[in-house]
Each structure stands twice: as C-alpha cells, then as structure tokens.
Design a protein around this motif. Structure first.
Motif, PDB file in Angstrom:
ATOM      1  N   THR A   8       0.691  -1.242  -0.165  1.00  0.00           N
ATOM      2  CA  THR A   8      -0.120  -0.039   0.083  1.00  0.00           C
ATOM      3  C   THR A   8       0.822   1.202  -0.059  1.00  0.00           C
ATOM      4  O   THR A   8       0.683   2.334  -0.713  1.00  0.00           O
ATOM      5  CB  THR A   8      -1.069  -0.059   1.176  1.00  0.00           C
ATOM      6  OG1 THR A   8      -1.973  -1.105   1.149  1.00  0.00           O
ATOM      7  CG2 THR A   8      -1.703   1.133   1.395  1.00  0.00           C
ATOM      8  N   THR A  11       2.394   1.714  -3.506  1.00  0.00           N
ATOM      9  CA  THR A  11       1.291   2.185  -4.268  1.00  0.00           C
ATOM     10  C   THR A  11       1.313   3.731  -4.100  1.00  0.00           C
ATOM     11  O   THR A  11       1.315   4.547  -5.017  1.00  0.00           O
ATOM     12  CB  THR A  11       0.117   1.408  -4.335  1.00  0.00           C
ATOM     13  OG1 THR A  11       0.281   0.173  -4.358  1.00  0.00           O
ATOM     14  CG2 THR A  11      -0.974   1.926  -5.251  1.00  0.00           C
ATOM     15  N   ARG A  12       0.827   4.291  -2.798  1.00  0.00           N
ATOM     16  CA  ARG A  12       0.771   5.481  -2.629  1.00  0.00           C
ATOM     17  C   ARG A  12       2.160   6.477  -3.153  1.00  0.00           C
ATOM     18  O   ARG A  12       1.801   7.698  -3.606  1.00  0.00           O
ATOM     19  CB  ARG A  12       0.787   5.739  -1.175  1.00  0.00           C
ATOM     20  CG  ARG A  12       0.508   7.098  -0.576  1.00  0.00           C
ATOM     21  CD  ARG A  12       0.532   7.340   1.034  1.00  0.00           C
ATOM     22  NE  ARG A  12       0.489   8.536   1.462  1.00  0.00           N
ATOM     23  CZ  ARG A  12      -0.788   9.130   1.813  1.00  0.00           C
ATOM     24  NH1 ARG A  12      -1.776   8.519   1.847  1.00  0.00           N
ATOM     25  NH2 ARG A  12      -0.763  10.666   2.243  1.00  0.00           N
ATOM     26  N   ARG A  49      -8.630   5.588  -1.220  1.00  0.00           N
ATOM     27  CA  ARG A  49      -7.934   4.552  -0.092  1.00  0.00           C
ATOM     28  C   ARG A  49      -6.699   4.979   0.232  1.00  0.00           C
ATOM     29  O   ARG A  49      -6.220   4.709   1.355  1.00  0.00           O
ATOM     30  CB  ARG A  49      -7.814   3.382  -0.908  1.00  0.00           C
ATOM     31  CG  ARG A  49      -9.314   2.364  -1.013  1.00  0.00           C
ATOM     32  CD  ARG A  49      -9.007   1.084  -1.157  1.00  0.00           C
ATOM     33  NE  ARG A  49      -8.382   0.668  -2.477  1.00  0.00           N
ATOM     34  CZ  ARG A  49      -8.931   0.534  -3.689  1.00  0.00           C
ATOM     35  NH1 ARG A  49     -10.476   0.559  -3.729  1.00  0.00           N
ATOM     36  NH2 ARG A  49      -8.490   0.010  -4.790  1.00  0.00           N
ATOM     37  N   HIS A  50      -5.986   6.214  -0.510  1.00  0.00           N
ATOM     38  CA  HIS A  50      -4.783   6.528  -0.149  1.00  0.00           C
ATOM     39  C   HIS A  50      -4.669   8.090   0.169  1.00  0.00           C
ATOM     40  O   HIS A  50      -3.719   8.356   1.253  1.00  0.00           O
ATOM     41  CB  HIS A  50      -3.827   6.198  -1.453  1.00  0.00           C
ATOM     42  CG  HIS A  50      -3.809   4.748  -1.892  1.00  0.00           C
ATOM     43  ND1 HIS A  50      -2.454   4.179  -1.304  1.00  0.00           N
ATOM     44  CD2 HIS A  50      -4.357   4.320  -2.860  1.00  0.00           C
ATOM     45  CE1 HIS A  50      -2.809   3.046  -1.850  1.00  0.00           C
ATOM     46  NE2 HIS A  50      -3.679   2.807  -2.633  1.00  0.00           N
TER      47      HIS A  50
END
Length: 217
Positions: A8, A11-12, A49-50
C-alpha cells in the motif's frame, strides 16, 4: 486479496511520484485525479484509499519535489563553491526549461501555489528558504546578512528567469534570458579566481532520485 502495508505504501508513493511530474508538466488545476491514477496504472476509484483529497496529494507531491531540490543544493554545498556554481548554472539551461516535469516546482507551479492551501504554501516556502540559506555562504560578500540577501535575490532571479524563458514566444529571447541569468549567477558566487565565471552548464538541474514518469508527458 488485501494488500500488505508495504504494498500500500509503495502504491501511494508511486501515485505521489506520478502526480509530482504531472502537475509540473500540466499545472495543478489542469491535472485531474483520474488522469494521475491512470498514468500510475491504477483505477480512479482507488484514489480515496490513499488520499482524502486532491489537495492532500498536491501537498505531498510538492513536498517530494522540494525534498529533492533541497537535497541537490545541500549536496552542492558539501562539495564547495565550484559545485554550487555549477548547480545553480545548471538551473538556467535550455534542458531544464524544456523539461518542466523533472524540473523546479517553484518555476512550474508557483503561480498556482500562491492559491494553494496553507500546508502546500508552507512546504514551498520552507523549500525556498532552505535553498537560499544553504547557498548564502557562497555568495560574493563579506557580510553574512548581505550574503543571505544576495542568495534570496539570485534564487528569485533564477526562478523568474526560468519561468520567463518558457513563457516568451521568441526562441532567441528565451535563450538570452538563460544566458544572462547564468552570467549573473557567475558574478555572485565566490569561486577561486582560476575558475571561469562565464562558463555555461551543459546539463539541467534534476532531482536527486529517479522518478516515475507520467504517461501524460
């Protein structure tokens, strides 16, 4: 399948890197969240989500670029006056002018940062302040306060010159703006007399680390 915290975070980070290049290329307002996510190889729906908002992403993108440009100035300072001269002259080149996506965010987005939220403006302010304070000891002056004043003047001149070199529609004038700026830099940085103060740098100033390139470039 649920992603790990490490995945995660990765990805961010990629979203921030793509956004950093995209907003310097296209501008903050002109760059949409959907475009950024697509360029990062992700769906629009995954954005929240980020990040809570586009403003949060812009702030992090500016912070990332600021960190790299401050690091470049710090690295030059560690190497001495010759490196600082080269570092600043590389800013005022046609390569830097023609590649805003990898360049200075203050020149690329300054007019929009003026209207950004308080956090983003503060990050830009501290980046500018840090570059000036780091460069100040290398300015041609005996007085510490005057050195800082000169550094502020030179860095402001560099940012304005890069902006104007991109704005004008006359290629010769654009070239002249950069050449005049490099000469101005050479006269203000205290290098050993044996070193040429008129030399032009062949490469443009770049961030220290390689960034993910936006597909929107």
């Amino acid at each position: 399948m649920k992603k790990s915290k490490a995945e995660t975070a990765k990805t961010r980070q990629r979203i921030v890197e793509v956004a950093s290049a995209a907003i310097r290329n296209q501008g903050i307002e002109a760059t949409g969240v959907a475009e950024i996510m697509a360029a990062a190889g992700l769906t629009h729906g995954g954005f929240y989500r980020h990040f809570a908002s586009k403003e949060e992403l812009v702030s992090e993108a500016i912070a990332l670029t600021r960190k790299d440009f401050v690091a470049g100035t710090l690295a030059a300072a560690d190497q001495g006056a010759d490196a600082m001269l080269k570092h600043f002259q590389e800013y005022a080149t046609s390569d830097h002018r023609d590649d805003p996506g990898s360049g200075c965010p203050l020149a690329a987005n300054g007019s929009e940062i003026v209207r950004a939220d308080a956090k983003t403006r503060h990050l830009a302010t501290e980046g500018f302040r840090s570059i000036c304070e780091t460069a100040a000891p290398f300015m041609h002056s005996q007085d510490h306060e005057k050195k800082l004043e000169t550094a502020i003047s030179v860095v402001t001149n560099m940012i304005g010159a890069l902006t104007m070199s991109r704005m004008v529609d006359d290629p010769e004038l654009s070239k002249q703006i950069l050449e005049v700026t490099r000469r101005r830099i050479a006269k203000t940085i205290d290098v050993p007399p044996s070193k040429s103060r008129e030399q032009s740098a062949p490469r443009a100033l770049k961030p220290q680390r390689k960034r993910a390139r936006s597909k929107m470039q």
